[in-house]
Design a protein around this motif. Structure first.
Motif, PDB file in Angstrom:
ATOM      1  N   MET A   1       0.839  -1.173   0.000  1.00 13.40           N
ATOM      2  CA  MET A   1       0.000   0.000   0.000  1.00 13.40           C
ATOM      3  C   MET A   1       0.889   1.243   0.000  1.00 13.40           C
ATOM      4  N   ARG A   2       0.543   2.211  -0.819  1.00  9.45           N
ATOM      5  CA  ARG A   2       1.294   3.465  -0.921  1.00  9.45           C
ATOM      6  C   ARG A   2       0.989   4.367   0.277  1.00  9.45           C
ATOM      7  N   THR A   3       2.003   5.029   0.784  1.00  9.00           N
ATOM      8  CA  THR A   3       1.831   5.985   1.872  1.00  9.00           C
ATOM      9  C   THR A   3       1.303   7.298   1.300  1.00  9.00           C
ATOM     10  N   ARG A   4       0.365   7.929   2.004  1.00  8.72           N
ATOM     11  CA  ARG A   4      -0.210   9.208   1.564  1.00  8.72           C
ATOM     12  C   ARG A   4       0.066  10.272   2.611  1.00  8.72           C
ATOM     13  N   ALA A   5       0.580  11.406   2.156  1.00 10.74           N
ATOM     14  CA  ALA A   5       0.779  12.541   3.063  1.00 10.74           C
ATOM     15  C   ALA A   5      -0.573  13.177   3.362  1.00 10.74           C
ATOM     16  N   PHE A   6      -0.794  13.496   4.636  1.00 11.94           N
ATOM     17  CA  PHE A   6      -2.000  14.230   4.984  1.00 11.94           C
ATOM     18  C   PHE A   6      -1.703  15.155   6.141  1.00 11.94           C
ATOM     19  N   MET A   7      -2.567  16.141   6.288  1.00  6.89           N
ATOM     20  CA  MET A   7      -2.431  17.112   7.368  1.00  6.89           C
ATOM     21  C   MET A   7      -3.751  17.193   8.108  1.00  6.89           C
ATOM     22  N   GLN A   8      -3.690  17.483   9.366  1.00  5.81           N
ATOM     23  CA  GLN A   8      -4.890  17.818  10.120  1.00  5.81           C
ATOM     24  C   GLN A   8      -4.804  19.308  10.399  1.00  5.81           C
ATOM     25  N   VAL A   9      -5.806  20.042   9.946  1.00  2.00           N
ATOM     26  CA  VAL A   9      -5.803  21.498  10.097  1.00  2.00           C
ATOM     27  C   VAL A   9      -7.025  21.933  10.890  1.00  2.00           C
ATOM     28  N   ASP A  10      -6.915  23.080  11.517  1.00  2.00           N
ATOM     29  CA  ASP A  10      -8.045  23.702  12.203  1.00  2.00           C
ATOM     30  C   ASP A  10      -8.638  24.750  11.268  1.00  2.00           C
ATOM     31  N   VAL A  11      -9.905  24.623  10.948  1.00  2.00           N
ATOM     32  CA  VAL A  11     -10.560  25.616  10.095  1.00  2.00           C
ATOM     33  C   VAL A  11     -11.532  26.440  10.930  1.00  2.00           C
ATOM     34  N   PHE A  12     -11.844  27.624  10.461  1.00  2.00           N
ATOM     35  CA  PHE A  12     -12.767  28.556  11.113  1.00  2.00           C
ATOM     36  C   PHE A  12     -12.201  29.149  12.390  1.00  2.00           C
ATOM     37  N   SER A  13     -10.874  29.165  12.532  1.00  2.00           N
ATOM     38  CA  SER A  13     -10.246  29.797  13.689  1.00  2.00           C
ATOM     39  C   SER A  13      -8.805  30.142  13.338  1.00  2.00           C
ATOM     40  N   GLU A  14      -8.316  31.229  13.878  1.00  2.00           N
ATOM     41  CA  GLU A  14      -6.910  31.578  13.716  1.00  2.00           C
ATOM     42  C   GLU A  14      -6.080  31.062  14.879  1.00  2.00           C
ATOM     43  N   THR A  15      -6.740  30.456  15.881  1.00  2.00           N
ATOM     44  CA  THR A  15      -6.071  29.945  17.062  1.00  2.00           C
ATOM     45  C   THR A  15      -6.009  28.422  16.994  1.00  2.00           C
ATOM     46  N   ALA A  16      -4.804  27.884  17.171  1.00  2.00           N
ATOM     47  CA  ALA A  16      -4.642  26.426  17.143  1.00  2.00           C
ATOM     48  C   ALA A  16      -5.520  25.759  18.191  1.00  2.00           C
ATOM     49  N   TYR A  17      -6.099  24.644  17.824  1.00  2.00           N
ATOM     50  CA  TYR A  17      -6.941  23.806  18.689  1.00  2.00           C
ATOM     51  C   TYR A  17      -8.291  24.437  19.028  1.00  2.00           C
ATOM     52  N   ARG A  18      -8.644  25.508  18.349  1.00  2.00           N
ATOM     53  CA  ARG A  18      -9.932  26.166  18.606  1.00  2.00           C
ATOM     54  C   ARG A  18     -10.897  26.030  17.434  1.00  2.00           C
ATOM     55  N   GLY A  19     -10.421  25.553  16.307  1.00  2.00           N
ATOM     56  CA  GLY A  19     -11.260  25.465  15.122  1.00  2.00           C
ATOM     57  C   GLY A  19     -11.872  24.087  14.959  1.00  2.00           C
ATOM     58  N   ASN A  20     -12.408  23.863  13.783  1.00  2.00           N
ATOM     59  CA  ASN A  20     -12.984  22.574  13.422  1.00  2.00           C
ATOM     60  C   ASN A  20     -11.869  21.736  12.790  1.00  2.00           C
ATOM     61  N   PRO A  21     -11.458  20.607  13.397  1.00  2.00           N
ATOM     62  CA  PRO A  21     -10.385  19.816  12.809  1.00  2.00           C
ATOM     63  C   PRO A  21     -10.835  19.138  11.510  1.00  2.00           C
ATOM     64  N   LEU A  22      -9.959  19.177  10.539  1.00  2.00           N
ATOM     65  CA  LEU A  22     -10.250  18.647   9.208  1.00  2.00           C
ATOM     66  C   LEU A  22      -8.991  17.952   8.702  1.00  2.00           C
ATOM     67  N   ALA A  23      -9.129  16.758   8.148  1.00  2.00           N
ATOM     68  CA  ALA A  23      -7.997  16.068   7.532  1.00  2.00           C
ATOM     69  C   ALA A  23      -7.963  16.412   6.050  1.00  2.00           C
ATOM     70  N   VAL A  24      -6.762  16.659   5.527  1.00  2.00           N
ATOM     71  CA  VAL A  24      -6.561  16.944   4.117  1.00  2.00           C
ATOM     72  C   VAL A  24      -5.520  15.973   3.582  1.00  2.00           C
ATOM     73  N   VAL A  25      -5.946  15.079   2.690  1.00  2.00           N
ATOM     74  CA  VAL A  25      -5.024  14.168   2.016  1.00  2.00           C
ATOM     75  C   VAL A  25      -4.506  14.918   0.797  1.00  2.00           C
ATOM     76  N   LEU A  26      -3.201  15.160   0.750  1.00  2.00           N
ATOM     77  CA  LEU A  26      -2.628  16.051  -0.246  1.00  2.00           C
ATOM     78  C   LEU A  26      -2.602  15.466  -1.649  1.00  2.00           C
ATOM     79  N   ASP A  27      -2.624  14.144  -1.777  1.00  2.00           N
ATOM     80  CA  ASP A  27      -2.645  13.496  -3.094  1.00  2.00           C
ATOM     81  C   ASP A  27      -3.562  12.284  -3.023  1.00  2.00           C
ATOM     82  N   GLY A  28      -4.819  12.488  -3.400  1.00  2.00           N
ATOM     83  CA  GLY A  28      -5.792  11.405  -3.353  1.00  2.00           C
ATOM     84  C   GLY A  28      -5.916  10.633  -4.652  1.00  2.00           C
ATOM     85  N   GLU A  29      -5.073  10.968  -5.638  1.00  4.10           N
ATOM     86  CA  GLU A  29      -5.183  10.322  -6.948  1.00  4.10           C
ATOM     87  C   GLU A  29      -4.968   8.819  -6.827  1.00  4.10           C
TER      88      GLU A  29
END
Length: 81
Positions: free
Chosen positions: A1-29
């Motif tokens: 299985m190929r490894t995929r880079a992903f990030m967990q980001v906080d959206v709707f806030s400029e303060t870490a750990y205060r936003g809505n956590p969202l995972a973003v897979v950078l290459d889903g192809e």
């Protein structure tokens, strides 16, 4: 299985750990619908997104990228935030 880079980001806030956590897979192809759904269940976040190259047909023509959005329970047609 190929490894995929992903990030967990906080959206709707400029303060870490205060936003809505969202995972973003950078290459889903090449991931199947089932693999994307399994990954979204694994992250167990309200939404997991997969960045994909643009299509040359249909409404995505001319876009820089496509995005698919999954919750642990299924795919969303779009996010209207």
């Amino acid at each position: 299985m190929r490894t995929r880079a992903f990030m967990q980001v906080d959206v709707f806030s400029e303060t870490a750990y205060r936003g809505n956590p969202l995972a973003v897979v950078l290459d889903g192809e090449g991931l199947s619908d089932e693999a994307m759904q399994a990954f979204a269940r694994w992250t167990n976040l309200s939404e997991t997104t997969f960045l994909l190259p643009p299509t040359t047909q249909g409404r995505a023509q001319g876009a820089d990228y496509r995005v698919r959005i999954f919750t642990p329970g299924g795919e969303l047609p779009f996010a209207g935030h």
